[in-house]
Motif scaffolding. Sequence first.
Motif, PDB file in Angstrom:
ATOM      1  N   LEU A  63     -53.070 -66.348 -32.788  1.00  0.00           N
ATOM      2  CA  LEU A  63     -53.266 -65.368 -32.237  1.00  0.00           C
ATOM      3  C   LEU A  63     -52.327 -64.886 -31.069  1.00  0.00           C
ATOM      4  CD1 LEU A  63     -55.309 -62.926 -31.640  1.00  0.00           C
ATOM      5  CD2 LEU A  63     -56.740 -64.374 -29.931  1.00  0.00           C
ATOM      6  N   ILE A  64     -51.894 -65.804 -30.295  1.00  0.00           N
ATOM      7  CA  ILE A  64     -50.626 -65.374 -29.321  1.00  0.00           C
ATOM      8  C   ILE A  64     -49.538 -65.042 -29.935  1.00  0.00           C
ATOM      9  CG2 ILE A  64     -49.158 -66.301 -27.459  1.00  0.00           C
ATOM     10  CD1 ILE A  64     -52.232 -65.540 -26.589  1.00  0.00           C
ATOM     11  N   GLY A  65     -49.249 -65.718 -31.156  1.00  0.00           N
ATOM     12  CA  GLY A  65     -47.975 -65.420 -31.769  1.00  0.00           C
ATOM     13  C   GLY A  65     -48.175 -64.218 -32.461  1.00  0.00           C
ATOM     14  N   ARG A  66     -49.373 -63.725 -32.936  1.00  0.00           N
ATOM     15  CA  ARG A  66     -49.566 -62.441 -33.660  1.00  0.00           C
ATOM     16  C   ARG A  66     -49.420 -61.201 -32.615  1.00  0.00           C
ATOM     17  NH1 ARG A  66     -55.146 -60.500 -37.013  1.00  0.00           N
ATOM     18  NH2 ARG A  66     -54.448 -58.451 -37.739  1.00  0.00           N
ATOM     19  N   ILE A  67     -50.048 -61.475 -31.530  1.00  0.00           N
ATOM     20  CA  ILE A  67     -50.052 -60.433 -30.609  1.00  0.00           C
ATOM     21  C   ILE A  67     -48.395 -60.152 -30.171  1.00  0.00           C
ATOM     22  CG2 ILE A  67     -50.627 -59.874 -27.987  1.00  0.00           C
ATOM     23  CD1 ILE A  67     -53.309 -61.416 -28.423  1.00  0.00           C
ATOM     24  N   ILE A  68     -47.766 -61.407 -29.954  1.00  0.00           N
ATOM     25  CA  ILE A  68     -46.209 -61.243 -29.709  1.00  0.00           C
ATOM     26  C   ILE A  68     -45.423 -60.413 -30.834  1.00  0.00           C
ATOM     27  CG2 ILE A  68     -43.991 -62.513 -29.324  1.00  0.00           C
ATOM     28  CD1 ILE A  68     -45.854 -64.563 -27.900  1.00  0.00           C
ATOM     29  N   TRP A  69     -45.688 -60.891 -32.109  1.00  0.00           N
ATOM     30  CA  TRP A  69     -44.913 -60.398 -32.981  1.00  0.00           C
ATOM     31  C   TRP A  69     -45.468 -58.502 -33.050  1.00  0.00           C
ATOM     32  CZ3 TRP A  69     -41.360 -61.188 -36.170  1.00  0.00           C
ATOM     33  CH2 TRP A  69     -41.069 -60.723 -37.142  1.00  0.00           C
ATOM     34  N   ARG A  70     -46.620 -58.471 -32.840  1.00  0.00           N
ATOM     35  CA  ARG A  70     -47.195 -57.055 -32.848  1.00  0.00           C
ATOM     36  C   ARG A  70     -46.428 -56.032 -31.787  1.00  0.00           C
ATOM     37  NH1 ARG A  70     -52.022 -54.167 -34.066  1.00  0.00           N
ATOM     38  NH2 ARG A  70     -52.380 -52.235 -32.507  1.00  0.00           N
TER      39      ARG A  70
END
Length: 198
Positions: A63-70
């Motif tokens: 989730l943290i990775g997804r937020i950063i990627w977004r």
Amino acid sequence: MPIKNTRSRYGWISMGLHWLMALVVIAMFALGIWMRELSYYDPWYQDAPAIHKSIGIILFTLLIGRIIWRNINIRPLDDPALKRWERITSHLAHFALYGLMLALMVAGYLISTADGRPIQVFDWFSVPATLYGIAEQEDIAGEIHEILAWALILLAGVHALAALKHHFINRDSTLLKMLGRDAKNITPVHSTEKENGL
């Protein structure tokens, strides 16, 4: 298919994270419901919560990775046929889904570390307890965790129904962009009607 997002569709990293996390969240919800029914003498009584906690930590990392990627990626443009209220509610729903997942995982962490013990993640590594010893921490965090889990599943269900509505009724590019299709090649039903003078 591009790695990164374009203005007309999502890249494979965004798509992969989206669908993987959707499946894992549903599986975690089902696992959580099932393991609540286990008795002390059930062989899964210890293993099921351990698996739930381990996957929860991995999901939090994703989730943290997804937020950063977004935030470092461009975002595909909304379908031009969407009404203003649809754009607003879509963005609010996405923020709510992220917020619910974050809060749900924090609550799960507080349940698991209420006694001061770290969380063992599949015997690969451990996540230390940083906040514990609060009166009734496990019970309060447990109630919050359950409420948030139901809220997340309900909102995700609405999100899925909305995507299907846009795909089958509106026939726009909303769902197709998350399936790797290029929105530039999609003709919304609204546009067709306008061209025909309807």
